[in-house]
Design a protein around this motif. Structure first.
Motif, PDB file in Angstrom:
ATOM      1  N   SER A 202       1.410  -0.319  11.047  1.00  0.00           N
ATOM      2  CA  SER A 202       1.664  -1.566  10.335  1.00  0.00           C
ATOM      3  C   SER A 202       1.968  -1.318   8.870  1.00  0.00           C
ATOM      4  CB  SER A 202       0.436  -2.474  10.446  1.00  0.00           C
ATOM      5  OG  SER A 202       0.618  -3.656   9.679  1.00  0.00           O
ATOM      6  N   ASP A 203       2.763  -2.204   8.304  1.00  0.00           N
ATOM      7  CA  ASP A 203       2.987  -2.213   6.868  1.00  0.00           C
ATOM      8  C   ASP A 203       1.736  -2.749   6.194  1.00  0.00           C
ATOM      9  OD1 ASP A 203       4.068  -2.826   4.170  1.00  0.00           O
ATOM     10  OD2 ASP A 203       5.977  -2.402   5.144  1.00  0.00           O
ATOM     11  N   LEU A 204       1.495  -2.320   4.970  1.00  0.00           N
ATOM     12  CA  LEU A 204       0.364  -2.843   4.204  1.00  0.00           C
ATOM     13  C   LEU A 204       0.625  -4.264   3.720  1.00  0.00           C
ATOM     14  CD1 LEU A 204      -0.698   0.206   2.037  1.00  0.00           C
ATOM     15  CD2 LEU A 204      -2.109  -1.010   3.679  1.00  0.00           C
ATOM     16  N   ILE A 205       1.859  -4.535   3.317  1.00  0.00           N
ATOM     17  CA  ILE A 205       2.195  -5.828   2.731  1.00  0.00           C
ATOM     18  C   ILE A 205       2.955  -6.653   3.764  1.00  0.00           C
ATOM     19  CG2 ILE A 205       3.386  -7.008   0.844  1.00  0.00           C
ATOM     20  CD1 ILE A 205       1.131  -5.145  -0.089  1.00  0.00           C
TER      21      ILE A 205
ATOM     22  N   ARG B 192       0.238   2.103  -3.508  1.00  0.00           N
ATOM     23  CA  ARG B 192      -0.498   1.781  -2.283  1.00  0.00           C
ATOM     24  C   ARG B 192      -0.303   2.835  -1.212  1.00  0.00           C
ATOM     25  NH1 ARG B 192      -1.903  -3.864  -2.057  1.00  0.00           N
ATOM     26  NH2 ARG B 192      -0.988  -4.946  -3.800  1.00  0.00           N
ATOM     27  N   ALA B 193       0.480   3.866  -1.483  1.00  0.00           N
ATOM     28  CA  ALA B 193       0.860   4.810  -0.448  1.00  0.00           C
ATOM     29  C   ALA B 193      -0.117   5.969  -0.265  1.00  0.00           C
ATOM     30  CB  ALA B 193       2.263   5.346  -0.726  1.00  0.00           C
ATOM     31  N   ALA B 194      -1.237   5.952  -0.949  1.00  0.00           N
ATOM     32  CA  ALA B 194      -2.274   6.966  -0.705  1.00  0.00           C
ATOM     33  C   ALA B 194      -3.103   6.506   0.484  1.00  0.00           C
ATOM     34  CB  ALA B 194      -3.142   7.123  -1.944  1.00  0.00           C
ATOM     35  N   ALA B 195      -3.954   7.377   0.986  1.00  0.00           N
ATOM     36  CA  ALA B 195      -4.824   6.970   2.108  1.00  0.00           C
ATOM     37  C   ALA B 195      -5.639   5.749   1.686  1.00  0.00           C
ATOM     38  CB  ALA B 195      -5.751   8.110   2.502  1.00  0.00           C
ATOM     39  N   ALA B 196      -5.828   4.853   2.618  1.00  0.00           N
ATOM     40  CA  ALA B 196      -6.619   3.656   2.354  1.00  0.00           C
ATOM     41  C   ALA B 196      -8.058   4.056   2.032  1.00  0.00           C
ATOM     42  CB  ALA B 196      -6.562   2.736   3.565  1.00  0.00           C
ATOM     43  N   ASP B 197      -8.791   3.152   1.412  1.00  0.00           N
ATOM     44  CA  ASP B 197     -10.169   3.423   1.007  1.00  0.00           C
ATOM     45  C   ASP B 197     -11.040   3.936   2.151  1.00  0.00           C
ATOM     46  OD1 ASP B 197      -9.442   2.541  -1.485  1.00  0.00           O
ATOM     47  OD2 ASP B 197     -10.285   0.537  -1.203  1.00  0.00           O
TER      48      ASP B 197
ATOM     49  N   LEU C 137      -0.816   3.266   8.635  1.00  0.00           N
ATOM     50  CA  LEU C 137      -0.225   2.220   7.811  1.00  0.00           C
ATOM     51  C   LEU C 137       0.950   2.790   7.031  1.00  0.00           C
ATOM     52  CD1 LEU C 137      -3.551   0.648   6.504  1.00  0.00           C
ATOM     53  CD2 LEU C 137      -2.088  -0.216   8.341  1.00  0.00           C
ATOM     54  N   THR C 138       1.806   1.907   6.509  1.00  0.00           N
ATOM     55  CA  THR C 138       2.936   2.325   5.699  1.00  0.00           C
ATOM     56  C   THR C 138       3.109   1.363   4.534  1.00  0.00           C
ATOM     57  OG1 THR C 138       5.259   3.048   5.761  1.00  0.00           O
ATOM     58  CG2 THR C 138       4.718   1.060   7.023  1.00  0.00           C
ATOM     59  N   SER C 139       3.736   1.854   3.461  1.00  0.00           N
ATOM     60  CA  SER C 139       3.990   1.002   2.304  1.00  0.00           C
ATOM     61  C   SER C 139       5.130   1.562   1.470  1.00  0.00           C
ATOM     62  CB  SER C 139       2.747   0.890   1.425  1.00  0.00           C
ATOM     63  OG  SER C 139       3.028   0.078   0.290  1.00  0.00           O
ATOM     64  N   GLY C 140       5.921   0.651   0.928  1.00  0.00           N
ATOM     65  CA  GLY C 140       6.992   1.030   0.013  1.00  0.00           C
ATOM     66  C   GLY C 140       6.563   0.971  -1.437  1.00  0.00           C
TER      67      GLY C 140
ATOM     68  N   LYS D  21       6.946   4.838   2.108  1.00  0.00           N
ATOM     69  CA  LYS D  21       8.360   4.548   2.365  1.00  0.00           C
ATOM     70  C   LYS D  21       9.147   4.986   1.143  1.00  0.00           C
ATOM     71  CE  LYS D  21       7.661   0.270   4.971  1.00  0.00           C
ATOM     72  NZ  LYS D  21       7.948  -1.172   4.942  1.00  0.00           N
ATOM     73  N   PRO D  22      10.372   5.355   1.282  1.00  0.00           N
ATOM     74  CA  PRO D  22      11.091   5.510   2.547  1.00  0.00           C
ATOM     75  C   PRO D  22      10.677   6.806   3.235  1.00  0.00           C
ATOM     76  CG  PRO D  22      12.526   6.138   0.747  1.00  0.00           C
ATOM     77  CD  PRO D  22      11.223   5.660   0.132  1.00  0.00           C
ATOM     78  N   TYR D  23      10.817   6.831   4.532  1.00  0.00           N
ATOM     79  CA  TYR D  23      10.509   8.039   5.296  1.00  0.00           C
ATOM     80  C   TYR D  23      11.624   8.283   6.298  1.00  0.00           C
ATOM     81  CZ  TYR D  23       8.612   4.343   8.266  1.00  0.00           C
ATOM     82  OH  TYR D  23       8.448   3.190   8.981  1.00  0.00           O
ATOM     83  N   ARG D  24      11.749   9.524   6.673  1.00  0.00           N
ATOM     84  CA  ARG D  24      12.745   9.903   7.678  1.00  0.00           C
ATOM     85  C   ARG D  24      12.100   9.848   9.058  1.00  0.00           C
ATOM     86  NH1 ARG D  24      17.307  12.018   5.461  1.00  0.00           N
ATOM     87  NH2 ARG D  24      17.183  12.663   3.292  1.00  0.00           N
TER      88      ARG D  24
END
Length: 102
Positions: free
Chosen positions: A26-29, A60-65, A53-56, A73-76
């Motif tokens: 899932s996206d974070l936002i 927010r793109a570090a590991a969640a708490d 999870l993913t985020s652009g 994002k972006p990712y291949r």
């Protein structure tokens, strides 16, 4: 097999209806429950479920708490495949350890 959901409520309904899901991606936002809220509710319902999870948003793109891995994002396609494989191979909703530096 990938089963898309239009929003977090639909994702939770799918999880409730089918116990064959191994991973929630899932996206974070997003509207409604955000990705972290969705992950928390999915964990409550299915403690064995792996989560990625993913985020652009760079901040927010570090590991969640809670250790849930977040793919920036972006990712291949190959990066997504690797992260999915790592998430499936690891413990439920626990980020893999960082790679050792040379």
């Amino acid at each position: 097999r990938v089963t898309p959901a239009g929003n977090s409520e639909e994702a939770l309904a799918l999880l409730d209806a089918d116990d064959g899901f191994e991973l929630l991606f899932s996206d974070l936002i997003m509207p409604g429950l955000d990705g972290r809220q969705l992950a928390a509710e999915a964990r409550r319902r299915r403690p064995d479920l792996k989560i990625l999870l993913t985020s652009g948003y760079p901040g927010r793109a570090a590991a969640a708490d809670d250790g849930t891995p977040v793919l920036p994002k972006p990712y291949r396609r190959g990066e997504l495949a690797r992260h999915v494989a790592e998430a499936l191979a690891g413990s439920p909703h626990v980020a893999p350890p960082p790679a050792a530096s040379p």
